[in-house]
Design a protein around this motif. Structure first.
Motif, PDB file in Angstrom:
ATOM      1  N   TYR A  88     -20.678 -28.405  -3.400  1.00 55.97           N
ATOM      2  CA  TYR A  88     -20.536 -29.846  -3.227  1.00 55.97           C
ATOM      3  C   TYR A  88     -19.932 -30.440  -4.486  1.00 55.97           C
ATOM      4  CZ  TYR A  88     -21.699 -34.752  -2.911  1.00 55.97           C
ATOM      5  OH  TYR A  88     -21.612 -36.103  -2.903  1.00 55.97           O
ATOM      6  N   HIS A  89     -18.898 -31.216  -4.333  1.00 60.56           N
ATOM      7  CA  HIS A  89     -18.233 -31.848  -5.458  1.00 60.56           C
ATOM      8  C   HIS A  89     -18.169 -33.351  -5.186  1.00 60.56           C
ATOM      9  CE1 HIS A  89     -14.508 -31.859  -8.294  1.00 60.56           C
ATOM     10  NE2 HIS A  89     -15.599 -32.290  -8.879  1.00 60.56           N
ATOM     11  N   VAL A  90     -18.868 -34.123  -6.007  1.00 59.15           N
ATOM     12  CA  VAL A  90     -18.969 -35.560  -5.766  1.00 59.15           C
ATOM     13  C   VAL A  90     -17.596 -36.234  -5.769  1.00 59.15           C
ATOM     14  CG1 VAL A  90     -19.371 -36.204  -8.185  1.00 59.15           C
ATOM     15  CG2 VAL A  90     -20.306 -37.637  -6.378  1.00 59.15           C
ATOM     16  N   PHE A  91     -16.645 -35.712  -6.546  1.00 59.06           N
ATOM     17  CA  PHE A  91     -15.320 -36.334  -6.617  1.00 59.06           C
ATOM     18  C   PHE A  91     -14.401 -35.918  -5.483  1.00 59.06           C
ATOM     19  CE2 PHE A  91     -16.869 -36.829 -10.951  1.00 59.06           C
ATOM     20  CZ  PHE A  91     -16.657 -38.193 -11.101  1.00 59.06           C
ATOM     21  N   ALA A  92     -14.865 -35.089  -4.569  1.00 62.81           N
ATOM     22  CA  ALA A  92     -14.052 -34.688  -3.428  1.00 62.81           C
ATOM     23  C   ALA A  92     -14.095 -35.726  -2.306  1.00 62.81           C
ATOM     24  CB  ALA A  92     -14.490 -33.328  -2.916  1.00 62.81           C
ATOM     25  N   VAL A  96     -14.758 -42.125  -4.101  1.00 63.67           N
ATOM     26  CA  VAL A  96     -15.227 -41.818  -5.454  1.00 63.67           C
ATOM     27  C   VAL A  96     -14.045 -41.447  -6.342  1.00 63.67           C
ATOM     28  CG1 VAL A  96     -16.726 -40.331  -6.846  1.00 63.67           C
ATOM     29  CG2 VAL A  96     -17.471 -41.085  -4.584  1.00 63.67           C
ATOM     30  N   LEU A  97     -13.111 -40.673  -5.812  1.00 61.25           N
ATOM     31  CA  LEU A  97     -11.921 -40.297  -6.573  1.00 61.25           C
ATOM     32  C   LEU A  97     -11.076 -41.526  -6.903  1.00 61.25           C
ATOM     33  CD1 LEU A  97     -10.882 -37.610  -7.653  1.00 61.25           C
ATOM     34  CD2 LEU A  97      -9.536 -37.366  -5.576  1.00 61.25           C
ATOM     35  N   THR A  98     -10.999 -42.462  -5.969  1.00 61.36           N
ATOM     36  CA  THR A  98     -10.273 -43.713  -6.214  1.00 61.36           C
ATOM     37  C   THR A  98     -10.971 -44.546  -7.277  1.00 61.36           C
ATOM     38  OG1 THR A  98      -9.411 -43.709  -3.949  1.00 61.36           O
ATOM     39  CG2 THR A  98      -9.400 -45.817  -5.108  1.00 61.36           C
ATOM     40  N   LYS A  99     -12.304 -44.577  -7.258  1.00 60.23           N
ATOM     41  CA  LYS A  99     -13.046 -45.311  -8.297  1.00 60.23           C
ATOM     42  C   LYS A  99     -12.807 -44.699  -9.677  1.00 60.23           C
ATOM     43  CE  LYS A  99     -17.144 -47.118  -7.606  1.00 60.23           C
ATOM     44  NZ  LYS A  99     -16.892 -48.534  -7.689  1.00 60.23           N
ATOM     45  N   LEU A 100     -12.726 -43.371  -9.756  1.00 61.02           N
ATOM     46  CA  LEU A 100     -12.414 -42.710 -11.017  1.00 61.02           C
ATOM     47  C   LEU A 100     -11.005 -43.081 -11.476  1.00 61.02           C
ATOM     48  CD1 LEU A 100     -12.972 -40.712 -13.323  1.00 61.02           C
ATOM     49  CD2 LEU A 100     -12.218 -38.871 -11.775  1.00 61.02           C
ATOM     50  N   ALA A 101     -10.046 -43.068 -10.556  1.00 64.82           N
ATOM     51  CA  ALA A 101      -8.667 -43.447 -10.901  1.00 64.82           C
ATOM     52  C   ALA A 101      -8.612 -44.883 -11.403  1.00 64.82           C
ATOM     53  CB  ALA A 101      -7.753 -43.276  -9.681  1.00 64.82           C
ATOM     54  N   GLN A 102      -9.312 -45.780 -10.723  1.00 68.87           N
ATOM     55  CA  GLN A 102      -9.333 -47.185 -11.139  1.00 68.87           C
ATOM     56  C   GLN A 102      -9.967 -47.335 -12.521  1.00 68.87           C
ATOM     57  OE1 GLN A 102     -11.336 -49.804  -8.424  1.00 68.87           O
ATOM     58  NE2 GLN A 102     -10.573 -51.626  -9.458  1.00 68.87           N
ATOM     59  N   PHE A 103     -11.053 -46.621 -12.778  1.00 72.53           N
ATOM     60  CA  PHE A 103     -11.711 -46.683 -14.076  1.00 72.53           C
ATOM     61  C   PHE A 103     -10.777 -46.180 -15.175  1.00 72.53           C
ATOM     62  CE2 PHE A 103     -14.344 -45.020 -17.500  1.00 72.53           C
ATOM     63  CZ  PHE A 103     -15.176 -46.107 -17.752  1.00 72.53           C
ATOM     64  N   LEU A 104     -10.095 -45.057 -14.927  1.00 71.70           N
ATOM     65  CA  LEU A 104      -9.150 -44.521 -15.907  1.00 71.70           C
ATOM     66  C   LEU A 104      -8.015 -45.507 -16.175  1.00 71.70           C
ATOM     67  CD1 LEU A 104      -9.001 -40.838 -14.673  1.00 71.70           C
ATOM     68  CD2 LEU A 104      -9.539 -41.546 -17.026  1.00 71.70           C
ATOM     69  N   LEU A 125      -6.678 -34.869  -8.331  1.00 70.22           N
ATOM     70  CA  LEU A 125      -6.882 -33.777  -7.387  1.00 70.22           C
ATOM     71  C   LEU A 125      -8.263 -33.192  -7.623  1.00 70.22           C
ATOM     72  CD1 LEU A 125      -3.830 -33.389  -8.931  1.00 70.22           C
ATOM     73  CD2 LEU A 125      -3.542 -32.143  -6.799  1.00 70.22           C
ATOM     74  N   ALA A 126      -9.133 -33.290  -6.640  1.00 71.04           N
ATOM     75  CA  ALA A 126     -10.512 -32.800  -6.776  1.00 71.04           C
ATOM     76  C   ALA A 126     -10.748 -31.633  -5.826  1.00 71.04           C
ATOM     77  CB  ALA A 126     -11.508 -33.921  -6.482  1.00 71.04           C
ATOM     78  N   TYR A 134      -8.185 -29.150  -1.844  1.00 64.41           N
ATOM     79  CA  TYR A 134      -8.258 -30.209  -2.856  1.00 64.41           C
ATOM     80  C   TYR A 134      -8.050 -31.552  -2.170  1.00 64.41           C
ATOM     81  CZ  TYR A 134      -8.160 -27.192  -6.955  1.00 64.41           C
ATOM     82  OH  TYR A 134      -8.481 -26.291  -7.928  1.00 64.41           O
ATOM     83  N   MET A 135      -8.877 -32.523  -2.537  1.00 58.74           N
ATOM     84  CA  MET A 135      -8.676 -33.896  -2.100  1.00 58.74           C
ATOM     85  C   MET A 135      -7.718 -34.520  -3.113  1.00 58.74           C
ATOM     86  SD  MET A 135      -9.304 -36.208   0.108  1.00 58.74           S
ATOM     87  CE  MET A 135     -10.595 -35.371   1.008  1.00 58.74           C
ATOM     88  N   VAL A 136      -6.635 -35.101  -2.644  1.00 54.10           N
ATOM     89  CA  VAL A 136      -5.617 -35.679  -3.513  1.00 54.10           C
ATOM     90  C   VAL A 136      -5.527 -37.172  -3.221  1.00 54.10           C
ATOM     91  CG1 VAL A 136      -3.191 -35.590  -4.228  1.00 54.10           C
ATOM     92  CG2 VAL A 136      -4.340 -33.509  -3.435  1.00 54.10           C
TER      93      VAL A 136
END
Length: 199
Positions: A88-92, A96-104, A125-126, A134-136
């Motif tokens: 299980y990968h939380v960033f997949a 959540v991946l979009t929130k990480l991108a926005q934070f960066l 890419l998670a 990979y979720m992109v």
């Protein structure tokens, strides 16, 4: 009784120690936000965000060993599964991946590093260990607050996928999200770069 079962308990925020209800939701949100901040810091500290002419990108891989340093500029994030088997990968998850991108993007815009001629969209890419994919997510950021930017990654992702043989799954709701087979993910990024370079 059950947390939130009476109105006074619900209005007062419920129990912060319970396993259900508002308290559990707040704790989960705080854990997720900490994970986003820690992963962003790891990406920056390890120089794992690669800059190309038309976008930046970074890989997030999953591990159950607790290691956070990946080979080849990839950041390895801890496995958060209960069984500890790295499945299980939380960033997949696209959100959540979009929130990480926005934070960066917020972080780098605030410090002036990704502004003006240095501004580029971001592709994250998670790894999804369960499916070997990979979720992109492609993320565009407005140059100024309040502006609306059309995210062109949906169209670019689709064109890159059509020009190469591989396995892809497009999200029906967000066009800027695609799931790519692990064996095809590096070629997909290369093809995306090539397509955007030729436009």
């Amino acid at each position: 009784g059950v947390e939130g079962s009476d109105l006074s308990n619900l209005v007062n925020g419920g129990s912060m120690t319970g396993t259900t209800g508002l308290g559990a939701g707040i704790r989960l949100a705080m854990t997720l936000q900490r994970s986003i901040m820690n992963t962003a810091r790891n990406l920056v500290d390890r120089n794992a965000i690669i800059r190309l002419n038309h976008f930046r990108y970074a890989y997030l891989q999953c591990t159950s060993g607790g290691s956070t340093s990946g080979a080849g500029g990839r950041v390895v994030t801890p496995d958060t599964s209960k069984d500890g088997r790295g499945k299980y990968h939380v960033f997949a998850k696209p959100l959540v991946l979009t929130k990480l991108a926005q934070f960066l993007m917020d972080m780098h815009r605030e410090n002036g590093k990704w502004t003006g001629t240095k501004a580029r969209p971001l592709v994250l890419l998670a790894e999804k260990p369960r499916s070997g994919t990979y979720m992109v997510v492609g993320y565009e950021y407005p140059e100024e607050a309040g502006n609306v930017v059309r995210n062109k990654f949906g169209q670019n992702f689709e064109l890159a996928a059509k020009t190469m043989k591989g396995t892809f799954w497009f999200d029906s709701f967000d066009s800027n999200v695609v799931e790519v087979a692990g064996k095809d993910v590096q070629r997909f990024i290369e093809q995306l770069h090539y397509m955007m370079e030729s436009v």
